[in-house]
Design an enzyme around this catalytic site. Structure first.
Site, PDB file in Angstrom:
ATOM      1  N   TYR A 258       4.690  -4.703  -2.638  1.00 40.37           N
ATOM      2  CA  TYR A 258       4.317  -3.527  -1.667  1.00 40.37           C
ATOM      3  C   TYR A 258       5.296  -3.496  -0.515  1.00 40.37           C
ATOM      4  CZ  TYR A 258       0.138  -5.095  -4.412  1.00 40.37           C
ATOM      5  OH  TYR A 258      -0.360  -5.518  -5.420  1.00 40.37           O
TER       6      TYR A 258
ATOM      7  N   LYS B  15       1.965  -3.670 -13.559  1.00 39.76           N
ATOM      8  CA  LYS B  15       2.780  -2.529 -13.549  1.00 39.76           C
ATOM      9  C   LYS B  15       4.131  -2.827 -14.525  1.00 39.76           C
ATOM     10  CE  LYS B  15       0.303  -0.936  -9.458  1.00 39.76           C
ATOM     11  NZ  LYS B  15       0.513  -0.706  -7.951  1.00 39.76           N
TER      12      LYS B  15
END
Length: 309
Positions: free
Chosen positions: A237, A61
């Site tokens: 996260y 990402k």
């Protein structure tokens, strides 16, 4: 000193689990462990299973964001994806329903990354994937391939990601089709690297996009700045805040067990200055971060005072 950290981590009892929701990742050995550190002079420290190849998963990402931002400009990307932490799991759909017009909160969660994948340069999936592979090859010095077994495994079980992609398409955030965006995203997640490759990428980020040995920047300072800020605030996260406080360096993890790190100014053994760090251990916690990887990085940061805070 770093050798004692490595030994402490290696004898730590196993905890966590393999990423069994991706069938191909459930077959990794629980005993694998590798770490690599590279500094601005090209000095390298590596430990454990350093030559073992693993898939990037969510670490991709960062790379996708960089390539898309350099292609379209940051302003265009930020029209489609925000840069705010969510505090939610990486594959959450809830925030899309409460955010303004369903805009993804950041490029480090699945919704944001699928959106960014659709914005990469190229007219088809192959071209978009190649745009990232070419950037990565310039940094590591060799080509990288998609692990077809992992890719097929993820594609066949991508029910939640497909739902996210359809929601994004319905709100006009995706370019092209849902399947094109999904296939691009999952192929990038399935690119293979080892810890030395990943450490070189960490060094590249730490030095604001400087290509080692060539004295030229591949990306703008602003893109590098945003990338590292996103890693610090969103890269682990919904444990990103905890690790920003306890480790304090820009990091990005993936559920295959890899962690990418960028140190702006450090001293670790004989390494100095900009340092890229990568660690790999496939047992992950309930959030998706490598258990032994995070233990290693916490001890490393404490021992060598790496935190930016």
């Amino acid at each position: 000193m770093i050798h004692s950290i490595i030994e402490n981590v290696k004898i730590t009892p196993h905890s966590g689990h393999l990423a069994s929701y991706i069938p191909a990742l459930a077959n990794q050995s629980k005993d694998l462990f590798a770490a690599c550190l590279v500094d601005e002079r090209g000095e390298i420290l590596s430990f454990g299973d350093a030559n073992y190849s693993f898939t990037l998963q969510s670490i991709s990402k960062v790379m996708s964001f960089i390539v898309a931002a350099e292609h379209l400009g940051l302003e265009k990307i930020l029209e489609k994806v925000d840069v705010e932490p969510t505090g939610d799991p990486f594959n959450s759909i809830v925030r899309l329903e409460v955010a303004e017009k369903g805009k993804p909160f950041n490029p480090m969660i699945n919704a944001g990354a699928i959106t960014v994948a659709s914005l990469l340069p190229g007219d088809d999936v192959e071209a978009r994937v190649n745009s990232v592979k070419q950037y990565l090859a310039q940094i590591t010095g060799h080509e990288h391939t998609v692990n077809e077994e992992v890719y097929r495994s993820e594609l066949e079980t991508a029910y939640r990601n497909r739902a996210i992609a359809n929601y994004l398409k319905a709100n006009d955030y995706l370019e092209g089709t849902v399947e094109e965006a999904l296939e691009t995203y999952l192929q990038l997640c399935s690119l293979e690297v080892n810890t030395e490759d990943l450490a070189k990428f960490g060094l590249f980020l730490a030095s604001d996009g400087l290509i080692a040995g060539e004295n030229k920047n591949l990306i703008t300072h602003k893109t590098a700045q945003f990338s590292k800020a996103l890693m610090m605030t969103c890269g682990l996260y919904n444990a990103s805040g905890k690790y920003a406080a306890t480790i304090g360096i820009p990091m990005k993890s993936g559920v295959s067990g890899g962690v990418l790190c960028a140190v702006r100014n450090g001293e670790i053994e004989h390494l100095r200055g900009y340092i890229g760090i990568a660690v790999f251990s496939p047992m992950i916690d309930e959030i998706g971060n490598s258990v032994k990887g995070m233990i290693f990085l916490k001890q490393l940061s404490d021992q060598y005072h790496l935190s930016v805070f």
